[in-house]
Design a protein around this motif. Structure first.
Motif, PDB file in Angstrom:
ATOM      1  N   ALA A 134      42.402  42.618  41.361  1.00  0.00           N
ATOM      2  CA  ALA A 134      43.688  42.562  40.665  1.00  0.00           C
ATOM      3  C   ALA A 134      44.655  41.647  41.413  1.00  0.00           C
ATOM      4  CB  ALA A 134      44.267  43.965  40.536  1.00  0.00           C
ATOM      5  N   ALA A 135      44.690  41.772  42.743  1.00  0.00           N
ATOM      6  CA  ALA A 135      45.590  40.947  43.551  1.00  0.00           C
ATOM      7  C   ALA A 135      45.133  39.495  43.543  1.00  0.00           C
ATOM      8  CB  ALA A 135      45.627  41.474  44.982  1.00  0.00           C
ATOM      9  N   TYR A 136      43.829  39.305  43.519  1.00  0.00           N
ATOM     10  CA  TYR A 136      43.267  37.949  43.476  1.00  0.00           C
ATOM     11  C   TYR A 136      43.730  37.249  42.202  1.00  0.00           C
ATOM     12  CZ  TYR A 136      39.784  34.220  43.945  1.00  0.00           C
ATOM     13  OH  TYR A 136      39.164  32.993  44.089  1.00  0.00           O
ATOM     14  N   LYS A 137      43.644  37.963  41.084  1.00  0.00           N
ATOM     15  CA  LYS A 137      44.045  37.401  39.787  1.00  0.00           C
ATOM     16  C   LYS A 137      45.537  37.088  39.771  1.00  0.00           C
ATOM     17  CE  LYS A 137      40.919  39.542  36.410  1.00  0.00           C
ATOM     18  NZ  LYS A 137      40.882  40.591  35.397  1.00  0.00           N
ATOM     19  N   ALA A 138      46.346  38.016  40.280  1.00  0.00           N
ATOM     20  CA  ALA A 138      47.805  37.827  40.273  1.00  0.00           C
ATOM     21  C   ALA A 138      48.173  36.593  41.095  1.00  0.00           C
ATOM     22  CB  ALA A 138      48.495  39.072  40.827  1.00  0.00           C
ATOM     23  N   THR A 139      47.583  36.491  42.295  1.00  0.00           N
ATOM     24  CA  THR A 139      47.894  35.358  43.170  1.00  0.00           C
ATOM     25  C   THR A 139      47.410  34.046  42.548  1.00  0.00           C
ATOM     26  OG1 THR A 139      47.594  36.891  45.009  1.00  0.00           O
ATOM     27  CG2 THR A 139      47.735  34.559  45.571  1.00  0.00           C
ATOM     28  N   SER A 140      46.211  34.091  41.964  1.00  0.00           N
ATOM     29  CA  SER A 140      45.668  32.886  41.326  1.00  0.00           C
ATOM     30  C   SER A 140      46.565  32.425  40.188  1.00  0.00           C
ATOM     31  CB  SER A 140      44.265  33.157  40.776  1.00  0.00           C
ATOM     32  OG  SER A 140      43.402  33.524  41.821  1.00  0.00           O
ATOM     33  N   HIS A 141      47.109  33.381  39.464  1.00  0.00           N
ATOM     34  CA  HIS A 141      48.026  33.022  38.369  1.00  0.00           C
ATOM     35  C   HIS A 141      49.247  32.278  38.911  1.00  0.00           C
ATOM     36  CE1 HIS A 141      50.646  33.337  34.878  1.00  0.00           C
ATOM     37  NE2 HIS A 141      51.499  34.054  35.579  1.00  0.00           N
ATOM     38  N   LEU A 142      49.775  32.739  40.044  1.00  0.00           N
ATOM     39  CA  LEU A 142      50.923  32.051  40.655  1.00  0.00           C
ATOM     40  C   LEU A 142      50.531  30.626  41.068  1.00  0.00           C
ATOM     41  CD1 LEU A 142      52.522  34.909  42.809  1.00  0.00           C
ATOM     42  CD2 LEU A 142      53.464  33.878  40.729  1.00  0.00           C
ATOM     43  N   VAL A 143      49.320  30.484  41.601  1.00  0.00           N
ATOM     44  CA  VAL A 143      48.847  29.148  41.990  1.00  0.00           C
ATOM     45  C   VAL A 143      48.751  28.253  40.751  1.00  0.00           C
ATOM     46  CG1 VAL A 143      46.920  27.844  42.993  1.00  0.00           C
ATOM     47  CG2 VAL A 143      47.607  30.039  44.002  1.00  0.00           C
ATOM     48  N   GLU A 144      48.205  28.793  39.683  1.00  0.00           N
ATOM     49  CA  GLU A 144      48.095  28.033  38.421  1.00  0.00           C
ATOM     50  C   GLU A 144      49.465  27.578  37.920  1.00  0.00           C
ATOM     51  OE1 GLU A 144      46.133  30.663  35.722  1.00  0.00           O
ATOM     52  OE2 GLU A 144      44.325  30.665  36.986  1.00  0.00           O
ATOM     53  N   GLN A 145      50.484  28.379  38.216  1.00  0.00           N
ATOM     54  CA  GLN A 145      51.837  28.029  37.783  1.00  0.00           C
ATOM     55  C   GLN A 145      52.487  27.002  38.713  1.00  0.00           C
ATOM     56  OE1 GLN A 145      53.422  29.157  34.895  1.00  0.00           O
ATOM     57  NE2 GLN A 145      51.336  29.849  34.455  1.00  0.00           N
ATOM     58  N   GLY A 146      51.729  26.544  39.684  1.00  0.00           N
ATOM     59  CA  GLY A 146      52.227  25.494  40.566  1.00  0.00           C
ATOM     60  C   GLY A 146      52.801  25.976  41.887  1.00  0.00           C
ATOM     61  N   CYS A 147      52.718  27.295  42.165  1.00  0.00           N
ATOM     62  CA  CYS A 147      53.245  27.807  43.437  1.00  0.00           C
ATOM     63  C   CYS A 147      52.324  27.385  44.582  1.00  0.00           C
ATOM     64  CB  CYS A 147      53.334  29.332  43.419  1.00  0.00           C
ATOM     65  SG  CYS A 147      54.396  29.973  42.119  1.00  0.00           S
ATOM     66  N   THR A 148      52.925  26.988  45.681  1.00  0.00           N
ATOM     67  CA  THR A 148      52.118  26.619  46.849  1.00  0.00           C
ATOM     68  C   THR A 148      52.534  27.406  48.080  1.00  0.00           C
ATOM     69  OG1 THR A 148      53.672  24.841  47.319  1.00  0.00           O
ATOM     70  CG2 THR A 148      51.699  24.268  46.051  1.00  0.00           C
ATOM     71  N   ASN A 149      53.653  28.126  47.979  1.00  0.00           N
ATOM     72  CA  ASN A 149      54.175  28.876  49.127  1.00  0.00           C
ATOM     73  C   ASN A 149      54.471  30.305  48.654  1.00  0.00           C
ATOM     74  OD1 ASN A 149      55.295  29.569  51.582  1.00  0.00           O
ATOM     75  ND2 ASN A 149      57.282  28.598  51.148  1.00  0.00           N
ATOM     76  N   ILE A 150      53.420  31.111  48.597  1.00  0.00           N
ATOM     77  CA  ILE A 150      53.506  32.430  47.962  1.00  0.00           C
ATOM     78  C   ILE A 150      53.624  33.528  49.013  1.00  0.00           C
ATOM     79  CG2 ILE A 150      52.313  34.064  46.433  1.00  0.00           C
ATOM     80  CD1 ILE A 150      50.777  31.563  45.327  1.00  0.00           C
ATOM     81  N   MET A 151      54.629  34.388  48.876  1.00  0.00           N
ATOM     82  CA  MET A 151      54.765  35.525  49.781  1.00  0.00           C
ATOM     83  C   MET A 151      54.177  36.779  49.140  1.00  0.00           C
ATOM     84  SD  MET A 151      58.438  35.168  51.692  1.00  0.00           S
ATOM     85  CE  MET A 151      58.057  36.562  52.752  1.00  0.00           C
ATOM     86  N   HIS A 152      53.848  37.762  49.993  1.00  0.00           N
ATOM     87  CA  HIS A 152      53.293  39.027  49.492  1.00  0.00           C
ATOM     88  C   HIS A 152      54.047  40.177  50.149  1.00  0.00           C
ATOM     89  CE1 HIS A 152      50.620  42.056  48.057  1.00  0.00           C
ATOM     90  NE2 HIS A 152      49.872  42.158  49.140  1.00  0.00           N
ATOM     91  N   ILE A 153      54.572  41.086  49.313  1.00  0.00           N
ATOM     92  CA  ILE A 153      55.234  42.286  49.830  1.00  0.00           C
ATOM     93  C   ILE A 153      54.345  43.478  49.484  1.00  0.00           C
ATOM     94  CG2 ILE A 153      57.301  43.731  49.742  1.00  0.00           C
ATOM     95  CD1 ILE A 153      58.892  41.332  48.845  1.00  0.00           C
ATOM     96  N   THR A 154      54.018  44.294  50.477  1.00  0.00           N
ATOM     97  CA  THR A 154      53.089  45.400  50.196  1.00  0.00           C
ATOM     98  C   THR A 154      53.382  46.621  51.064  1.00  0.00           C
ATOM     99  OG1 THR A 154      50.756  45.856  49.738  1.00  0.00           O
ATOM    100  CG2 THR A 154      51.254  44.703  51.819  1.00  0.00           C
ATOM    101  N   GLY A 155      52.606  47.697  50.870  1.00  0.00           N
ATOM    102  CA  GLY A 155      52.816  48.962  51.574  1.00  0.00           C
ATOM    103  C   GLY A 155      51.892  49.101  52.777  1.00  0.00           C
ATOM    104  N   ASN A 156      51.901  50.282  53.349  1.00  0.00           N
ATOM    105  CA  ASN A 156      51.146  50.586  54.571  1.00  0.00           C
ATOM    106  C   ASN A 156      49.669  50.175  54.458  1.00  0.00           C
ATOM    107  OD1 ASN A 156      49.768  51.916  56.693  1.00  0.00           O
ATOM    108  ND2 ASN A 156      51.461  53.381  56.856  1.00  0.00           N
TER     109      ASN A 156
END
Lengths: 352, 352
Positions: B168-190
């Motif tokens: 699920a996270a792979y797909k979400a991140t890949s979608h951001l890359v497809e949208q042209g993002c090159t500097n993607i941050m990730h906020i997550t839990g423990n």
């Protein structure tokens, strides 16, 4: 005042074992009716205090408090439960929670489960359907305290903890009137429950006190869900004359109304001013931000547990069989500020 | 295959009463150690199946299922529990629920309460802190089934029910890359918990597979609350170079980030494209509407209870000690659609 009468005193008087006395007073099946009657009579004559008895003799403490909620899926109930957890943890108690899902049948099943789980006390917010309290008798008759919160019922041995729903609704409706609304609708939940019937009263009295007509056709009763908000908005959009004010009994339903109205091209608050109830976080996410009644859920939960623990520790004075009222507050945001919006518009039209 | 060995067979063999055999196998204090050892030995030789034994001899059924959740204050957990209630009601069971509030200590207390409440089975989503499972042993050793859901742990006798968080996270991140993002941050839990560590892996692998650098400074670990979202946004606003994409492990935190970024004049998605997780209703309230991973919470809850009831009815085949994976899905909305926004901008600049 003399010493408290104990089952040992009664045992001596009646000439039976303390165990039999305790069983007789607890309506145990192993004791015959005649003995029960005799014991009960003597206990009464000697001034035996049943409450104290029940609480002393009650099955071993489990340090568990049972909580029955209508539904867990609301930010409001989450805040209530977080307040309960806080006070329970401080007092060395653990909570177990179950949902009635708004049906009497499930509330009865929950009560039985809680009883079988030997909770030390029970906190209840009633389901939509509940119209008698028999299922709480096994607790009450054994001196296991039952406290109602939010959606409450009258019971001489139970404390109720509420906000003044009538006054909160009165304030909300009056605010809409002050903003120039003259055709205000009210969306609310099942009127069997105090919270909704009191809010309806507050809405009605505010209209009357402001010389506005009260019209039953301006009331929509639904389950206050997101879907119900959409449907209510659709219903409103079909009306010949749109209302200019809308007071909704929770934020979930109010936000969903605002969304649907906006999608149909209605401007909030310029066309319809909207007020919700509970002050959920979503009020600060929807645009325009939603005016709402701040419901002190966490405080209510905390107080409910504290009152229960006081009862468990033997303090019944000043709490038992009373109603405790908590303060609520109208939080005014853009969704209801017609005058401000009007002002802005005038400002934009005026020369710089 | 022969008939299952019963305690009566063992009783005949050892020359003791079935009650004593049952007590011995259950480690009852009234049976001496020597007898226990003897019974255990004979039971083993005869091929006695402990699980079946424990489930047959277990204390009377209460038709109650215990549920331990980290916190009740999320729409996600509400949907899980509503699925559980549905399946439990259908199966004639009642739920009791308690919260660990993300601490091991409270989770242990909850487990004890559930055990003392004599639940027929236990459903658990682990707290942030939990790093051993000893507190579930009283259940497991007595054949009371324990099923983990969402936040799970490996245990040979427990089923786990999860979604494929990595994918699920792979797909979400890949979608951001497809949208042209090159500097993607990730906020997550423990990161102790599978759900967050697996999402981090998915994020990382998607970057690597797209030839983008993985940088630990682009990871924020917090408790994913509304407040944490605000703080994370403040932290991001102070960075020399703003990220152009943000993948957050829940919607509460993502929405609060979006709000704070917007207030600071940052445009979502034009400046920063944002994706949340869970597909809470709030995704459709925030503007722009939030892209999110649809987590089948209700389905997970239903499945957890169904698997438990199957176990209680003696069907262990195909379910016990397995992991069940549920499908999740990326729901694309405006908050991540940079290309669409860009398109709109071009369109506005172009002559009519």
């Amino acid at each position: 005042m003399g010493k408290d009468i104990t089952i040992y005193d009664i045992a001596k008087e009646v000439g039976l074992s303390p165990t039999t006395i305790s069983r007789a007073l607890n309506d145990h099946p192993a004791v015959n009716l005649k003995t029960k009657q005799r014991v009960s009579e003597v206990a009464g004559q000697m001034g035996y205090r049943t409450n104290l008895f029940a609480s002393n003799l009650r099955r071993q403490h489990t340090h568990t408090i049972g909580v029955i909620v209508p539904r867990l899926n609301s930010p409001f109930m989450s805040t209530v439960i977080s307040g309960m957890e806080k006070a329970a943890t401080e007092g060395g108690y653990n909570l177990i929670i179950s949902q009635s899902l708004e049906t009497l049948q499930k509330e009865q099943a929950n009560a039985k489960t809680m009883f079988d789980s030997r909770v030390d006390g029970l906190l209840v917010s009633l389901s939509y359907e509940t119209d008698d309290l028999h299922h709480f008798e096994p607790f009450i008759s054994r001196g296991i305290p039952v406290i109602f919160y939010d959606r409450v019922a009258e019971h001489e041995q139970c404390t109720s903890i509420v906000i003044d729903n009538l006054q909160a609704a009165y304030k909300a409706t009056s605010h809409l009137v002050e903003q120039g609304c003259t055709n205000i609708m009210h969306i609310t939940g099942n009127l069997k429950r105090n919270v909704y019937s009191d809010r309806l009263k507050g809405y009605k009295y505010a209209l009357i006190d402001n010389n506005l007509p009260y019209n039953e056709q301006n009331i929509i009763v639904n389950n206050l869900s997101e879907e119900a908000g959409e449907e209510a908005a659709q219903q409103i959009l079909k009306m010949k004359k749109l209302p200019d004010g809308l007071f909704v009994s929770n934020d979930t339903c109010a936000v969903s109304c605002v969304k649907t109205l906006k999608q149909a091209g209605i401007s909030v608050p310029a066309d319809v001013a909207v007020i919700g109830f509970n002050n959920d976080p979503i009020c600060r996410v929807i645009e325009p931000n939603l005016t709402s009644v701040n419901y002190p859920g966490s405080e209510m939960g905390e107080l409910a547990v504290k009152a229960l623990i006081l009862r468990l520790n033997g303090s019944t004075e000043g709490i038992a069989s009373n109603t405790i009222n908590l303060r609520s507050e109208l939080i005014i945001r853009e969704s209801s500020l017609k005058s401000k919006v009007a002002g802005k518009k005038w400002g934009q039209l005026a020369p710089k």
